[in-house]
Design a protein around this motif. Structure first.
Motif, short mmCIF file in Angstrom:
data_model
loop_
_atom_site.label_atom_id
_atom_site.label_comp_id
_atom_site.label_asym_id
_atom_site.label_seq_id
_atom_site.Cartn_x
_atom_site.Cartn_y
_atom_site.Cartn_z
N LYS A 113 0.82 -1.20 0.00
CA LYS A 113 0.00 0.00 0.00
C LYS A 113 0.87 1.26 0.00
O LYS A 113 0.55 2.24 -0.69
CB LYS A 113 -0.93 -0.01 1.21
N ASN A 114 1.97 1.24 0.75
CA ASN A 114 2.86 2.39 0.80
C ASN A 114 3.50 2.68 -0.56
O ASN A 114 3.69 3.83 -0.93
CB ASN A 114 3.96 2.19 1.85
N ILE A 115 3.81 1.62 -1.29
CA ILE A 115 4.38 1.78 -2.62
C ILE A 115 3.37 2.44 -3.55
O ILE A 115 3.70 3.37 -4.30
CB ILE A 115 4.85 0.42 -3.18
N PHE A 116 2.13 2.01 -3.48
CA PHE A 116 1.09 2.58 -4.34
C PHE A 116 0.78 4.02 -3.94
O PHE A 116 0.48 4.85 -4.81
CB PHE A 116 -0.17 1.73 -4.33
N LYS A 117 0.85 4.34 -2.66
CA LYS A 117 0.62 5.73 -2.24
C LYS A 117 1.72 6.64 -2.78
O LYS A 117 1.45 7.74 -3.25
CB LYS A 117 0.56 5.82 -0.71
N VAL B 54 -3.67 2.57 -9.92
CA VAL B 54 -2.83 2.98 -8.80
C VAL B 54 -3.69 3.54 -7.68
O VAL B 54 -3.47 3.23 -6.51
CB VAL B 54 -1.78 4.01 -9.26
N THR B 55 -4.68 4.33 -8.02
CA THR B 55 -5.56 4.93 -7.00
C THR B 55 -6.33 3.85 -6.23
O THR B 55 -6.42 3.91 -5.01
CB THR B 55 -6.55 5.91 -7.66
N MET B 56 -6.86 2.87 -6.94
CA MET B 56 -7.62 1.81 -6.27
C MET B 56 -6.75 1.01 -5.32
O MET B 56 -7.19 0.59 -4.26
CB MET B 56 -8.28 0.90 -7.31
N ASN B 57 -5.50 0.78 -5.69
CA ASN B 57 -4.60 0.02 -4.84
C ASN B 57 -4.05 0.86 -3.69
O ASN B 57 -3.60 0.31 -2.68
CB ASN B 57 -3.46 -0.56 -5.66
N ALA B 58 -4.05 2.18 -3.82
CA ALA B 58 -3.53 3.05 -2.77
C ALA B 58 -4.57 3.30 -1.68
O ALA B 58 -4.21 3.62 -0.55
CB ALA B 58 -3.06 4.37 -3.36
N LEU B 59 -5.85 3.15 -2.01
CA LEU B 59 -6.90 3.40 -1.04
C LEU B 59 -7.10 2.20 -0.12
O LEU B 59 -6.70 1.09 -0.41
CB LEU B 59 -8.22 3.70 -1.76
N ASP B 60 -7.75 2.45 0.99
CA ASP B 60 -8.04 1.37 1.96
C ASP B 60 -8.98 0.35 1.38
O ASP B 60 -9.84 0.57 0.65
CB ASP B 60 -8.66 1.96 3.22
#
Length: 50
Positions: free
Chosen positions: A3-7, A44-50
């Motif tokens: 998640k940190n990588i995607f953020k 990327v946005t979908m994977n960065a979100l909770d």
């Protein structure tokens, strides 16, 4: 960790890639490379979100 990588990647995308919503791009008239950028940003946005 994933998640940190995607953020971090989402922040890079925001700086480097163009925002087509601000330009009011019509999806039906978008070129292939524009659709690829839209798809990448959405992924990327979908994977960065909770």
């Amino acid at each position: 960790m994933k998640k940190n990588i995607f953020k971090a990647l989402a922040k890079v995308n925001k700086v480097l890639l163009p925002s087509f919503t601000k330009k009011q791009l019509d999806i039906a008239k978008a070129k292939k490379w524009q659709l690829a950028i839209i798809g990448w940003r959405a992924y990327v946005t979908m994977n960065a979100l909770d």
